[in-house]
Design a protein around this motif. Structure first.
Motif, PDB file in Angstrom:
ATOM      1  N   SER A 161       2.478  -5.555  -2.869  1.00 57.61           N
ATOM      2  CA  SER A 161       3.944  -5.518  -2.772  1.00 57.61           C
ATOM      3  C   SER A 161       4.462  -4.526  -3.803  1.00 57.61           C
ATOM      4  O   SER A 161       5.146  -4.911  -4.763  1.00 57.61           O
ATOM      5  CB  SER A 161       4.533  -6.913  -3.011  1.00 57.61           C
ATOM      6  OG  SER A 161       4.078  -7.832  -2.041  1.00 57.61           O
ATOM      7  N   PRO A 162       4.129  -3.258  -3.635  1.00 59.08           N
ATOM      8  CA  PRO A 162       4.409  -2.266  -4.686  1.00 59.08           C
ATOM      9  C   PRO A 162       5.896  -1.972  -4.824  1.00 59.08           C
ATOM     10  O   PRO A 162       6.687  -2.215  -3.919  1.00 59.08           O
ATOM     11  CB  PRO A 162       3.653  -1.026  -4.200  1.00 59.08           C
ATOM     12  CG  PRO A 162       3.654  -1.159  -2.718  1.00 59.08           C
ATOM     13  CD  PRO A 162       3.506  -2.631  -2.461  1.00 59.08           C
ATOM     14  N   ARG A 163       6.230  -1.419  -5.969  1.00 56.08           N
ATOM     15  CA  ARG A 163       7.619  -1.045  -6.245  1.00 56.08           C
ATOM     16  C   ARG A 163       7.997   0.279  -5.604  1.00 56.08           C
ATOM     17  O   ARG A 163       9.158   0.640  -5.563  1.00 56.08           O
ATOM     18  CB  ARG A 163       7.833  -0.971  -7.757  1.00 56.08           C
ATOM     19  CG  ARG A 163       7.625  -2.301  -8.470  1.00 56.08           C
ATOM     20  CD  ARG A 163       7.641  -2.124  -9.980  1.00 56.08           C
ATOM     21  NE  ARG A 163       6.588  -1.205 -10.402  1.00 56.08           N
ATOM     22  CZ  ARG A 163       6.705  -0.364 -11.429  1.00 56.08           C
ATOM     23  NH1 ARG A 163       7.829  -0.312 -12.111  1.00 56.08           N
ATOM     24  NH2 ARG A 163       5.701   0.417 -11.763  1.00 56.08           N
ATOM     25  N   GLY A 164       7.010   1.006  -5.105  1.00 54.72           N
ATOM     26  CA  GLY A 164       7.279   2.299  -4.496  1.00 54.72           C
ATOM     27  C   GLY A 164       6.263   2.622  -3.429  1.00 54.72           C
ATOM     28  O   GLY A 164       5.493   1.760  -2.989  1.00 54.72           O
ATOM     29  N   ASP A 165       6.227   3.887  -3.043  1.00 55.68           N
ATOM     30  CA  ASP A 165       5.346   4.343  -1.971  1.00 55.68           C
ATOM     31  C   ASP A 165       4.171   5.169  -2.487  1.00 55.68           C
ATOM     32  O   ASP A 165       3.072   5.076  -1.963  1.00 55.68           O
ATOM     33  CB  ASP A 165       6.157   5.174  -0.972  1.00 55.68           C
ATOM     34  CG  ASP A 165       7.337   4.393  -0.411  1.00 55.68           C
ATOM     35  OD1 ASP A 165       7.111   3.312   0.152  1.00 55.68           O
ATOM     36  OD2 ASP A 165       8.484   4.858  -0.584  1.00 55.68           O
TER      37      ASP A 165
ATOM     38  N   PHE B  22      -4.528   1.359  -3.781  1.00 58.11           N
ATOM     39  CA  PHE B  22      -4.197   2.526  -2.955  1.00 58.11           C
ATOM     40  C   PHE B  22      -4.737   2.406  -1.530  1.00 58.11           C
ATOM     41  O   PHE B  22      -5.798   1.819  -1.304  1.00 58.11           O
ATOM     42  CB  PHE B  22      -4.754   3.806  -3.580  1.00 58.11           C
ATOM     43  CG  PHE B  22      -4.156   4.167  -4.904  1.00 58.11           C
ATOM     44  CD1 PHE B  22      -2.805   4.446  -5.011  1.00 58.11           C
ATOM     45  CD2 PHE B  22      -4.940   4.232  -6.042  1.00 58.11           C
ATOM     46  CE1 PHE B  22      -2.242   4.798  -6.234  1.00 58.11           C
ATOM     47  CE2 PHE B  22      -4.392   4.588  -7.264  1.00 58.11           C
ATOM     48  CZ  PHE B  22      -3.036   4.857  -7.364  1.00 58.11           C
ATOM     49  N   THR B  23      -4.010   3.014  -0.602  1.00 59.12           N
ATOM     50  CA  THR B  23      -4.452   3.160   0.784  1.00 59.12           C
ATOM     51  C   THR B  23      -5.066   4.546   0.951  1.00 59.12           C
ATOM     52  O   THR B  23      -4.441   5.542   0.582  1.00 59.12           O
ATOM     53  CB  THR B  23      -3.260   3.019   1.746  1.00 59.12           C
ATOM     54  OG1 THR B  23      -2.741   1.689   1.660  1.00 59.12           O
ATOM     55  CG2 THR B  23      -3.687   3.293   3.187  1.00 59.12           C
TER      56      THR B  23
ATOM     57  N   ALA C  94       2.937   0.022   0.900  1.00 59.61           N
ATOM     58  CA  ALA C  94       4.142   0.860   0.774  1.00 59.61           C
ATOM     59  C   ALA C  94       5.066   0.640   1.963  1.00 59.61           C
ATOM     60  O   ALA C  94       4.622   0.545   3.107  1.00 59.61           O
ATOM     61  CB  ALA C  94       3.746   2.330   0.687  1.00 59.61           C
ATOM     62  N   LYS C  95       6.357   0.590   1.688  1.00 57.42           N
ATOM     63  CA  LYS C  95       7.342   0.407   2.762  1.00 57.42           C
ATOM     64  C   LYS C  95       7.513   1.665   3.602  1.00 57.42           C
ATOM     65  O   LYS C  95       7.901   1.584   4.765  1.00 57.42           O
ATOM     66  CB  LYS C  95       8.684  -0.015   2.160  1.00 57.42           C
ATOM     67  CG  LYS C  95       8.657  -1.393   1.509  1.00 57.42           C
ATOM     68  CD  LYS C  95      10.021  -1.744   0.920  1.00 57.42           C
ATOM     69  CE  LYS C  95       9.992  -3.122   0.273  1.00 57.42           C
ATOM     70  NZ  LYS C  95      11.305  -3.479  -0.336  1.00 57.42           N
ATOM     71  N   ASN C  96       7.234   2.810   2.990  1.00 59.44           N
ATOM     72  CA  ASN C  96       7.391   4.079   3.710  1.00 59.44           C
ATOM     73  C   ASN C  96       6.096   4.889   3.594  1.00 59.44           C
ATOM     74  O   ASN C  96       6.009   5.845   2.830  1.00 59.44           O
ATOM     75  CB  ASN C  96       8.574   4.863   3.164  1.00 59.44           C
ATOM     76  CG  ASN C  96       8.898   6.099   4.002  1.00 59.44           C
ATOM     77  OD1 ASN C  96       8.187   6.430   4.943  1.00 59.44           O
ATOM     78  ND2 ASN C  96       9.985   6.766   3.655  1.00 59.44           N
TER      79      ASN C  96
ATOM     80  N   ALA D 164       2.414   1.882 -16.723  1.00 56.77           N
ATOM     81  CA  ALA D 164       2.810   2.085 -15.329  1.00 56.77           C
ATOM     82  C   ALA D 164       1.733   1.584 -14.381  1.00 56.77           C
ATOM     83  O   ALA D 164       2.025   0.919 -13.372  1.00 56.77           O
ATOM     84  CB  ALA D 164       3.086   3.572 -15.088  1.00 56.77           C
ATOM     85  N   LEU D 165       0.472   1.874 -14.700  1.00 56.27           N
ATOM     86  CA  LEU D 165      -0.626   1.401 -13.856  1.00 56.27           C
ATOM     87  C   LEU D 165      -0.720  -0.116 -13.880  1.00 56.27           C
ATOM     88  O   LEU D 165      -0.946  -0.749 -12.837  1.00 56.27           O
ATOM     89  CB  LEU D 165      -1.943   2.021 -14.329  1.00 56.27           C
ATOM     90  CG  LEU D 165      -3.201   1.571 -13.571  1.00 56.27           C
ATOM     91  CD1 LEU D 165      -3.087   1.909 -12.089  1.00 56.27           C
ATOM     92  CD2 LEU D 165      -4.446   2.212 -14.180  1.00 56.27           C
ATOM     93  N   ASN D 166      -0.541  -0.717 -15.051  1.00 55.44           N
ATOM     94  CA  ASN D 166      -0.581  -2.179 -15.151  1.00 55.44           C
ATOM     95  C   ASN D 166       0.426  -2.830 -14.211  1.00 55.44           C
ATOM     96  O   ASN D 166       0.127  -3.841 -13.554  1.00 55.44           O
ATOM     97  CB  ASN D 166      -0.284  -2.625 -16.589  1.00 55.44           C
ATOM     98  CG  ASN D 166      -1.458  -2.407 -17.513  1.00 55.44           C
ATOM     99  OD1 ASN D 166      -2.587  -2.239 -17.071  1.00 55.44           O
ATOM    100  ND2 ASN D 166      -1.187  -2.396 -18.812  1.00 55.44           N
ATOM    101  N   GLN D 167       1.620  -2.264 -14.126  1.00 60.26           N
ATOM    102  CA  GLN D 167       2.653  -2.840 -13.271  1.00 60.26           C
ATOM    103  C   GLN D 167       2.261  -2.762 -11.797  1.00 60.26           C
ATOM    104  O   GLN D 167       2.539  -3.683 -11.027  1.00 60.26           O
ATOM    105  CB  GLN D 167       3.986  -2.136 -13.507  1.00 60.26           C
ATOM    106  CG  GLN D 167       4.597  -2.441 -14.873  1.00 60.26           C
ATOM    107  CD  GLN D 167       5.977  -1.834 -15.038  1.00 60.26           C
ATOM    108  OE1 GLN D 167       6.908  -2.204 -14.339  1.00 60.26           O
ATOM    109  NE2 GLN D 167       6.102  -0.890 -15.955  1.00 60.26           N
TER     110      GLN D 167
END
Length: 367
Positions: free
Chosen positions: A93-97, A116-117, A291-293, A83-86
């Motif tokens: 351009s992450p897959r989630g927030d 991470f932010t 993150a988009k959100n 999961a971290l590798n992905q």
């Protein structure tokens, strides 16, 4: 590396009430939203990316959604390492927030890759200081768990032998051919047990320890499921499989699980914990960069360290809360143990040496 815990299939669907959430809005962060964010329509979906062992009851998420106004989408992505590798590959351009599941064995890798932010979650002051490993708040501590040797109480009572309590005990002749552990290259508890020996004996002494442990008949298998539910004589699964190893590397939370799912339910746990053999894992969550959100992500992080979520979490993922005033459920206090002095290795030291340690361990323990 496998997921932090292999109890996902055992998780309870336990409802809990969620306290008033003030996590909406900017969440108290000092970070400015990305350019143009104020003009864009606000998303009402917040996506949580995690390893496969993340579990939370539908009632918990529903309550959070009602209080915050966000709908949570869960995206499970294999074991913790995968999961971290992905997320590293999709940096920016992450897959989630929010990402949940990076632990202290992989933390430096995540931080060095800048995925991470920074965000200082509301309620972080209530988290025990020893769990706050990143002073820049790129990640928020969520839970902890201790990887420890477990023992079959009946075996040692019948043999009239005291169960081992320390790493030193495990190389004594009376415990020859009794221990099964997981492969440190393929299993999180296996790696944790290796790191316990590094923490105890140092970078110059752990190899000698494993040479002695190998000579004393330690058995190495691929993962926790095989070790605990097939080879270990003390678990319900191991009894059915006629396992003959009364010592296994598992978790300090394993005895309460044996009580919870025992048929019939035993008055006392049939297994015990060797408290001087443990390595402490800490799991973190963070707001993904890009993150988009972001707003919803901050709200979710605030929720994950809320007192009521933390108090319910042990019966969903069999881990310990990190918040100071969070109480453990009776199942844990009655049948579990508190590990006062687990072994620890600094995340940056793990990051620097993990690959070479595992390679050296493989040459010693897997032959």
């Amino acid at each position: 590396m496998s997921t932090t815990r292999k109890y996902a299939g055992l998780a309870l669907v336990a409802a809990l009430g969620v306290g008033t959430l003030s996590a909406c809005g900017d969440g108290g962060t000092k970070d400015k939203p990305s350019a143009g964010a104020s003009d864009a329509p606000k998303s009402k979906t917040v996506t949580l990316v995690s390893h496969d062992s993340f579990n939370v009851s539908d009632a918990v998420l529903k309550e959070f959604e009602q209080q915050s106004g966000y709908t949570v989408k869960k995206l499970k992505s294999g074991d913790a390492g995968a999961a971290l590798n992905q997320e590293i590959l999709t940096k920016g351009s992450p897959r989630g927030d929010v990402f949940f599941g990076v632990d202290n064995t992989l933390l430096s890798r995540a931080l060095d890759n800048g995925i991470f932010t920074p965000y200082e979650a509301k309620g972080l002051a209530e988290v025990k200081p020893e769990f706050v490993l990143d002073k820049e708040h790129r990640v928020t501590p969520i839970d902890s768990g201790d990887i420890c040797v477990n023992y079959d109480k009946k075996y040692f009572a019948d043999k009239k032998i005291a169960p081992p309590q320390t790493l030193d005990d495990l190389i004594k002749p009376e415990y020859k051919d009794l221990l099964v552990t997981e492969n440190a290259a393929t299993s999180s508890p296996g790696l944790g047990f290796l790191l316990a020996s590094v923490g105890k004996y140092g970078e110059d002494g752990w190899k000698d320890y494993w040479t002695k442990l190998k000579a004393n008949g330690v058995e190495v298998v691929d993962g926790w499921e095989q070790a605990y539910n097939e080879r270990f004589s003390g678990s319900a699964g191991g009894k059915k499989a006629k396992g003959d190893r009364p010592l296994v590397v598992s978790y300090a939370s394993s005895p309460p699980v044996e009580v919870l799912y025992g048929e019939p339910k035993p008055a006392e746990a049939p297994t015990g914990v060797s408290t001087g053999t443990c390595f402490r894992q800490i799991e973190f969550a963070g707001l993904l960069k890009g993150a988009k959100n972001e707003e919803g992500g901050r709200a979710l992080l605030d929720f994950l360290i809320s007192k009521k979520f933390q108090e319910d979490m042990p019966l969903n993922m069999f881990v310990n809360p990190v918040v100071k005033n969070a109480a453990l459920p009776e199942l844990f206090t009655k049948h579990g143990v508190v590990i006062e002095k687990p072994e620890n290795v600094a995340p940056e030291t793990i990051a620097k040496n993990r690959e070479q340690w595992v390679k050296a361990w493989s040459s010693l323990a897997v032959k």
